[in-house]
Scaffold this motif. Sequence first.
Motif, short mmCIF file in Angstrom:
data_model
loop_
_atom_site.label_atom_id
_atom_site.label_comp_id
_atom_site.label_asym_id
_atom_site.label_seq_id
_atom_site.Cartn_x
_atom_site.Cartn_y
_atom_site.Cartn_z
N ALA A 75 0.83 -1.20 0.00
CA ALA A 75 0.00 0.00 0.00
C ALA A 75 0.86 1.25 0.00
O ALA A 75 0.48 2.29 -0.55
N VAL A 76 2.05 1.17 0.63
CA VAL A 76 2.97 2.31 0.72
C VAL A 76 4.27 1.92 0.04
O VAL A 76 4.81 0.83 0.30
N PRO A 77 4.82 2.75 -0.85
CA PRO A 77 6.07 2.39 -1.53
C PRO A 77 7.24 2.33 -0.55
O PRO A 77 7.29 3.07 0.44
N ARG A 78 8.19 1.47 -0.84
CA ARG A 78 9.39 1.36 -0.02
C ARG A 78 10.33 2.53 -0.30
O ARG A 78 10.35 3.10 -1.39
N GLU A 79 11.14 2.85 0.71
CA GLU A 79 12.08 3.97 0.60
C GLU A 79 13.34 3.52 -0.12
O GLU A 79 13.80 2.38 0.04
N ARG A 80 13.90 4.41 -0.94
CA ARG A 80 15.16 4.11 -1.62
C ARG A 80 16.30 4.16 -0.62
O ARG A 80 16.28 4.90 0.36
N LEU A 81 17.34 3.37 -0.90
CA LEU A 81 18.49 3.32 0.00
C LEU A 81 19.18 4.67 0.10
O LEU A 81 19.66 5.06 1.17
N THR A 82 19.22 5.40 -1.01
CA THR A 82 19.88 6.70 -1.00
C THR A 82 19.16 7.71 -0.09
O THR A 82 19.77 8.66 0.38
N ALA A 83 17.86 7.51 0.14
CA ALA A 83 17.10 8.44 0.98
C ALA A 83 17.06 8.02 2.44
O ALA A 83 16.52 8.76 3.28
N LEU A 84 17.63 6.88 2.78
CA LEU A 84 17.59 6.39 4.15
C LEU A 84 18.45 7.27 5.06
O LEU A 84 19.59 7.61 4.71
N SER A 106 25.76 1.57 3.23
CA SER A 106 26.66 1.67 2.09
C SER A 106 25.86 1.49 0.82
O SER A 106 25.29 0.42 0.59
N CYS A 107 25.78 2.54 0.02
CA CYS A 107 25.08 2.43 -1.27
C CYS A 107 25.87 1.61 -2.26
O CYS A 107 25.32 1.15 -3.26
N PHE A 108 27.16 1.40 -2.01
CA PHE A 108 28.01 0.62 -2.91
C PHE A 108 27.75 -0.88 -2.72
O PHE A 108 27.57 -1.61 -3.69
N THR A 109 27.71 -1.36 -1.48
CA THR A 109 27.47 -2.77 -1.21
C THR A 109 26.00 -3.06 -0.94
O THR A 109 25.57 -4.22 -1.03
N GLY A 110 25.22 -2.04 -0.58
CA GLY A 110 23.82 -2.26 -0.28
C GLY A 110 23.57 -2.82 1.10
O GLY A 110 22.53 -3.43 1.36
N ARG A 111 24.49 -2.61 2.03
CA ARG A 111 24.34 -3.11 3.40
C ARG A 111 23.87 -1.98 4.31
O ARG A 111 24.32 -0.84 4.19
N VAL A 112 22.98 -2.33 5.25
CA VAL A 112 22.46 -1.38 6.23
C VAL A 112 22.58 -2.02 7.61
O VAL A 112 22.08 -3.13 7.82
N HIS A 113 23.28 -1.35 8.53
CA HIS A 113 23.43 -1.84 9.90
C HIS A 113 22.56 -1.00 10.83
O HIS A 113 22.60 0.24 10.78
N VAL A 114 21.78 -1.69 11.66
CA VAL A 114 20.86 -1.01 12.58
C VAL A 114 21.18 -1.43 14.01
O VAL A 114 21.90 -2.41 14.25
N ALA A 115 20.64 -0.66 14.97
CA ALA A 115 20.79 -0.94 16.40
C ALA A 115 19.46 -0.69 17.08
O ALA A 115 18.59 0.02 16.55
N LEU A 116 19.30 -1.26 18.27
CA LEU A 116 18.06 -1.09 19.02
C LEU A 116 18.01 0.21 19.79
O LEU A 116 16.95 0.60 20.27
#
Length: 666
Positions: A360-369, A446-456
Amino acid sequence: MVKSGVKFRWRKTATVTLTSTPSQHSAAPGDWPKLNGANLDSLPEKVSWARLWADGVTPRKGVVLAMQDYGAVIAISQAQKGLVPASATSASELAQLARGAPVMVYITSKSFDTQKFNLALTPSAEPSQRLFRMKCDGRHPYSGVVSSIADFGYFVDVGFERPGFLPLRELPEGTEFNIGDQLTVYATSQHWRSGRFNLSLRQLEKPKKPKQHLIVDGLTPYQGIIQAVVDRVAVIDFGFDARGMLLVDDDVEVGTELTVYAVRRMRRNRRVFLSRTPSIRRVLMLKDVVADGQTPYSAKIAGPPRPGFGVNLDIGCEELALLPDHEIAVAPPLEDGMPVYIQHKTAFNGLLLASTTRRAVPRERLTALQADGWTPYEGVVMRRNESGTLVDIGCEVPGLLLPKEELPQVAMTRQGPVAALLRPVPDPEERLRAGAKVTVYVWSKSCFTGRVHVALEPRPQQGMPLHLLPVDGVTPLVGMVASISEVGAYVDLGCELLGRLGRRERGNERTRELSKGDVVEVFARRRNLEGGRISLGMLPDPQRRLSIDDVGRGEHEGIVVSVQHGVAFIDFYCEVSGMCSELLNSKRLKEGDRVLLRVEHLDDAGRFLVVPLKILHDHPQVEAEIEARHFGMCSRPPKPLRENEILYKDLVQNFLRGKKCSTLLE
C-alpha cells in the motif's frame, strides 16, 4: 567421453592425495583424543579466517595431531588444522615431531574453498602476498616456480597465498616443465570464492577488463574464444577477468572464435551466462530494478521450487528474483506472465526478493535512508541467522542487527562532543522473534554494497553525513574497529559510512595487529561519494589534501600507484584519485612514475579523469615520494598506539559513569 577438439595428456602427478583416518585427521574437534605433553585446550577455539595470513613468515603455535607418510597434521586452533607436507620438509625435521608436542609453524598457503592449510616448520625468505593484490589483467608479469604437476597442467608459485594453475591448453605442443623450473607467467582469471587463479605464458595484447564493467543487457556484443567444453557447456574467454558459460552443440571445437551477448549474471555464485544471439528486448540491469513493492514485473518460472528457499523467477533482469516459501503459501497458482513486486534488492549479492502482493505504501530508496543513528524506524523482524537479525524497515534493503557476540561496542570520537558508540545487546528470546515489531536506528549504510546496519538504541550523538567528514589526510579522527576482513579493518567514525584501513597501503602495517573493538586514531585520505567508500590511514600525510572543489583544470604533479586492467591510478594529493585509461596513456605509465598531469573532469564513478603530460624522471627519491605522498608516511613519529588507547578508554569509562569529559579531549 572425451569431446572432439579437447586434448588431454596424462602423466604421473607430483601432488599427494591426502588420505586420513577418522580419529586423527578428519575427526571433528570434539572427537580428537587428548594428547600427551600438550592439549588442544592450549590453542584458541578458532582463529578468524581474515587473520590466518598465509605469508609464510608469521609464527603460530600449533599442536601435532598425527604423523603420516605424507606429512604431519598440526592443529593451529581447536577447530582448524593444517598439513606440513613431507615433500616440502626434510626428513630430519619431521623426525623431531611427536604426536601431542607443541610446535611453531608458518602458514605457506591456504585454500579458500576447502578451508585447508599448508604449513612449514621454518619461515619463508620473503612473505607471500595477499590474493586481493593479484592483478588478473593478463598484462602484469609474474616470476614463478613450478611447485607441482597435475594431469591437466602445472601449479606455479608466484609469491601469493596459493599457487596459480597453468593449464596444458596454454602451452605450445610438446612443451613440458619439471618441478623447480622458473617461468614468467601472466594471471588471466581468478575465482571469487576459492581464490584459484589461472595463468598463461603469453602476455595479452589488450588487458582484460574487470567483471564490474561488464554490461549485461543482452544487446552489447563481445568477442569470445571457447576455452573448454564439458557436457555441452562451453567456457568462454570474452575479455573479462571472469569467464562466461554458453550452451553449445557437440561439434564445437576448442579455440573457436564467436560473438556472444551477456544475458544473465548471478552475483551470488559469480557466474555469467552468454548467448550467441542478441535478446529481443534489453535485459534490465540490477541498478534499474525498482524495489518499491509497487512497480509490477511480469515473471516467468525459472526452475523447480527449492525447499527452504522458494522459486526462482525471470523478470527480464540480469539477476533472477526469488519468491520465498512463505510467499508461495499465500500466492495464487504460479504461472508464467504473473505480476510480481520486488520487495528487497541487495547490491553486493544481487538478491531480489519478490512478492505477489502489492504494498500500500512504496518502499524507501536506500539513498534516501537516514543513517544518522537518531532517526527511528519501525521495523518487523524477518528472520535470524548466524550473521544477525534481518529487520524490514520499509526500505528496499533490510537492516541487519548484529548478533550478540558482536556487541556491545564502545568507542570515542572527536567529531564533536564526547560520545560513546554503544550498541546494545538485544534480547533474542522475545524481542527479536520472527514477526515481532521493533524500533531500530540506522547506524551505517553503504550504497556501494547495499548493506544497512541497525541498532536497538540511538547513537548518543547524531551521526555525521559522509560529505561533512574531513578528508584531508591531516585531521585526526578517532573511531572503533567494527570488523576485520581480508582487505583490512573497517572503522566506525561516527559517520553514516564505515571507513576502511586497507592493508595494501604502506603505513597501515599495524592494521593486522588490530582486533574488533579497538579504539584507533586514523586520518581520512580519499572519499568516493558515488561509490560510497572512505580510505583511511594510520599515519598523517605530510600536507593537507585538496578537496574536489579546490581542484581546477590546471596542472598537477602525481605518483602512479597502480596500473591494472589498462588503467593507471594516480595520486595527485586530492581526496579523489586520478584515473587514466589506456587510450589516453600514450606515455605507457608504470607504478612509481612521477608525472605531470592535467585534470579533465569527474566521472560517474567519483574519480577524476586525467591526462598525463610529462613523466618527471628528475626526482632523486621517487620511492620515498611514493611512501610520503600516497602511503601516508610522515617524518614526525606518531604517538604510541598504546598511549592513545589508554586515554580513549579512560574517557569511555568516565562517560559511562556519567562524568563530564569534554575538557579532557581539549
